[in-house]
Design an enzyme around this catalytic site. Sequence first.
Site, PDB file in Angstrom:
ATOM      1  CG  ASP A 143       0.093   9.247   0.754  1.00 15.02           C
ATOM      2  OD1 ASP A 143       0.042   8.080   1.174  1.00 15.02           O
ATOM      3  OD2 ASP A 143      -0.634  10.161   1.176  1.00 15.02           O
ATOM      4  CG  HIS A 183      -2.031  -1.021   1.112  1.00 19.38           C
ATOM      5  ND1 HIS A 183      -3.327  -0.700   0.765  1.00 19.38           N
ATOM      6  CD2 HIS A 183      -2.021  -2.370   1.268  1.00 19.38           C
ATOM      7  CE1 HIS A 183      -4.060  -1.810   0.733  1.00 19.38           C
ATOM      8  NE2 HIS A 183      -3.294  -2.824   1.046  1.00 19.38           N
TER       9      HIS A 183
HETATM   10  P1  ADQ Z   1      -3.107   6.050   4.788  1.00 19.61           P
HETATM   11  O1  ADQ Z   1      -1.704   6.521   4.948  1.00 19.61           O
HETATM   12  O2  ADQ Z   1      -3.903   5.893   6.033  1.00 19.61           O
HETATM   13  O3  ADQ Z   1      -3.167   4.696   3.955  1.00 19.61           O
HETATM   14  P2  ADQ Z   1      -5.028   7.516   2.914  1.00 19.61           P
HETATM   15  O4  ADQ Z   1      -5.075   6.719   1.668  1.00 19.61           O
HETATM   16  O5  ADQ Z   1      -4.963   8.982   2.652  1.00 19.61           O
HETATM   17  O6  ADQ Z   1      -3.783   7.196   3.819  1.00 19.61           O
HETATM   18  O7  ADQ Z   1      -6.311   7.276   3.837  1.00 19.61           O
HETATM   19  C1  ADQ Z   1      -6.916   6.062   3.992  1.00 19.61           C
HETATM   20  C2  ADQ Z   1      -8.305   6.238   4.617  1.00 19.61           C
HETATM   21  O8  ADQ Z   1      -8.216   6.824   5.904  1.00 19.61           O
HETATM   22  C3  ADQ Z   1      -9.222   7.116   3.778  1.00 19.61           C
HETATM   23  O9  ADQ Z   1     -10.415   6.418   3.529  1.00 19.61           O
HETATM   24  C4  ADQ Z   1      -9.455   8.348   4.625  1.00 19.61           C
HETATM   25  O10 ADQ Z   1     -10.773   8.866   4.556  1.00 19.61           O
HETATM   26  C5  ADQ Z   1      -9.167   7.889   6.032  1.00 19.61           C
HETATM   27  N1  ADQ Z   1      -8.583   9.028   6.754  1.00 19.61           N
HETATM   28  C6  ADQ Z   1      -7.429   9.680   6.481  1.00 19.61           C
HETATM   29  N2  ADQ Z   1      -7.278  10.739   7.300  1.00 19.61           N
HETATM   30  C7  ADQ Z   1      -8.353  10.768   8.093  1.00 19.61           C
HETATM   31  C8  ADQ Z   1      -8.793  11.633   9.135  1.00 19.61           C
HETATM   32  N3  ADQ Z   1      -8.089  12.709   9.468  1.00 19.61           N
HETATM   33  N4  ADQ Z   1      -9.971  11.348   9.759  1.00 19.61           N
HETATM   34  C9  ADQ Z   1     -10.691  10.291   9.392  1.00 19.61           C
HETATM   35  N5  ADQ Z   1     -10.346   9.454   8.403  1.00 19.61           N
HETATM   36  C10 ADQ Z   1      -9.192   9.686   7.752  1.00 19.61           C
HETATM   37  C11 ADQ Z   1      -2.218   3.808   3.307  1.00 19.61           C
HETATM   38  C12 ADQ Z   1      -1.196   4.482   2.387  1.00 19.61           C
HETATM   39  C13 ADQ Z   1      -1.889   5.305   1.332  1.00 19.61           C
HETATM   40  C14 ADQ Z   1      -2.896   4.449   0.560  1.00 19.61           C
HETATM   41  C15 ADQ Z   1      -3.803   3.652   1.514  1.00 19.61           C
HETATM   42  C16 ADQ Z   1      -4.630   2.625   0.751  1.00 19.61           C
HETATM   43  O11 ADQ Z   1      -0.292   5.298   3.151  1.00 19.61           O
HETATM   44  O12 ADQ Z   1      -0.950   5.880   0.424  1.00 19.61           O
HETATM   45  O13 ADQ Z   1      -3.701   5.266  -0.264  1.00 19.61           O
HETATM   46  O14 ADQ Z   1      -3.041   2.945   2.480  1.00 19.61           O
HETATM   47  O15 ADQ Z   1      -3.817   1.781  -0.013  1.00 19.61           O
END
Ligand code: ADQ
Length: 468
Positions: A366, A158
Site C-alpha cells: 500500500d 499515491h
Molecule cells: P486507497 O487505496 O483508496 O488510496 P486508503 O488510503 O486506505 O486507500 O483510503 C483512502 C480513503 O478511502 C480513506 O479516507 C478511507 O477512509 C476511505 N475508505 C477506504 N475504505 C473504505 C470503505 N470500506 N468505506 C468507506 N471509505 C473507505 C490510495 C493509495 C493509498 C494512499 C491513498 C492516499 O492506495 O495507499 O494512502 O491513496 O494517498
Amino acid sequence: MSRLIVISNRVSAPKGRSPAGAQGGLAVALGAMLREYRGLWFGWSGEKTDHFTGQINMHREDGITTATIDLEEQDVDEYYNGYANRTLWPLFHYRIDLAEYDRSFGSGYERVNHRFAETVAPLIEPDDLVWVHDYHLIPLATQLRQAGLKNRIGFFLHIPWPPRRLLVSLPFHERLVRSMLDYDLIGFQNEEWLDSFRDYVRYELGGTIEEDGTIIVGKRKVKAGCFPIGVDFEEFTEAVKSEETQQAYHRLLKSAEGKSVIVGVDRLDYSKGLEERFWGYRRFLEEHPDYHRHVLLLQVAPPSRGEVHTYEAIRERLDELSGRINGGFAEVDWVPIRYVNRGYNRAELAGFYRASDVGLITPLRDGMNLVAKEYVAAQDPEDPGVLILSRFAGAATQLRDALLVNPYSKDEISDAIRQALDMPLDERKRRWQSMYDSVEKEDVVWWRQNFVQALKGVEKRANLTIAS
Ligand code: ADQ
C-alpha cells in the site's frame, strides 16, 4: 501570489459545508489549499460522451473552481480500466502476475494524457504552480511541455513505486520513466519507493543522484523526495464528536453485546490483503477456542472498479471464504465475521473505529493507507484500541508502535490478534500516544504545505542551465 492548478484523474468537487465525511479524503485535503491559492482543479468528470470535444465544464463553489471533461467509452476502457487499473495498478503493487499488457491500453493512456494536456493548457497562466496526481497521469508533464508550458510542475505518486526488477517487465518502461523527467518535483510516500525510483534511474537510465537528492539524467534535472500523506486531522477529530459518529459508535457497541470487535476497512482490492486477513483470523479461531463467542471481525469492503474482471473474482473468493469461516465456526448466537460490502462515510467509519478494540489493517502492499491513521485518530485516549498494521503499508514507516505483521503469514496475524486482545491498558496507551502524536503532527496540511513549498523552491525551467 501564484495560483495552484491541481490535476487528477477524477475530480470530486469539494463541498465546503457538506456533512463531515460525505466526500473523499483528497477532496477535503486539497479543498482548503485550492481556496488559499485561488486554485483550479482539473480532471475527468466520471461521465462518458459519444465524441470527445474537449468541452470544459467549469464549476465554482465555496471558493473552489473545478474544471471537468467527459471522456469517450474507448478512453475509459483503455486508459482508466485498461492501462491505469489493469497494467500499472497491479504492477506497482508488485503483482506482475495480474498485470495485463495490451497495446490498445498503452495508446489509450497516451491519448487521454494528451487530451488532458491540450484541454487544460489554455487555462494555465505563466506563474501558476501545477500539481499532478497519481499513476493515471505519469506522462502528463511531457504533454504539457509540448504544449509550451514552462511552469513549475510537480507530481505526487499515491501508490508504491515498484522495484526496478519488476518495473522492467512493463513494455516501454523506459519511455514511461523518462516522461517523469519533465516534472520539476516528484513526490513519493516513503523512502522505500523513492529508493526504488532512484535505483531505476541509476541502472536503467544511467542517471546520477546529487547529495541534495536532485536527479540528473543527461540534460534533465528533477527533484525527488518523500512526502508521506496524512489525514485531515482537524476534520476527522471534529467528525468524531458528531452525532452521526456517536450513533455509529453506539450501534456497533450495542450489536457486539460485549464481544471484542476487530475492524478492517478497505476498498475491495486484491492489494489490501483481505483473503490473507481472513485466513489469519481463521487461524486465530482455530488456535484459540477460548475466544469463540467473545470476538468478532467486522470487515467493511465496498466493491471498487467493478468493470475490471479481477475485482469480480476477488469478490467471489471473499464471499466464499467468509461463508466458509462463518459456516465452520458460527454458533446459534455467534457469527465470527461480519463482512459488509457497502461504503460508509467517514463520520460513520470514525464511530466504528472508536468502538473497536483492534484495527486490523493488513495490505499486501500500500502506498500509505489512510485507514490506519484514521483508526488511530478516532480512538478514546482513556481506552485506546490496538492497531495491527502490515509492514508493507507505507504507513508502517511512521506508525512504528503498531503491531507490525507480515500480511502473508497466517501465524503472525493470529499471534498479533491474540497479543492485541490481551494487551494491558498502559501498553495500549503508550503505543497509541506515540502514533497519535505522529498522525496529528504529520497530517494532510503538513503534507500539502511541504509539497507546495518544495515545488515553489525549484528553479523555473526557463532559468535552468544544466551541465550535461
Ligand atoms: P486507497 O487505496 O483508496 O488510496 P486508503 O488510503 O486506505 O486507500 O483510503 C483512502 C480513503 O478511502 C480513506 O479516507 C478511507 O477512509 C476511505 N475508505 C477506504 N475504505 C473504505 C470503505 N470500506 N468505506 C468507506 N471509505 C473507505 C490510495 C493509495 C493509498 C494512499 C491513498 C492516499 O492506495 O495507499 O494512502 O491513496 O494517498
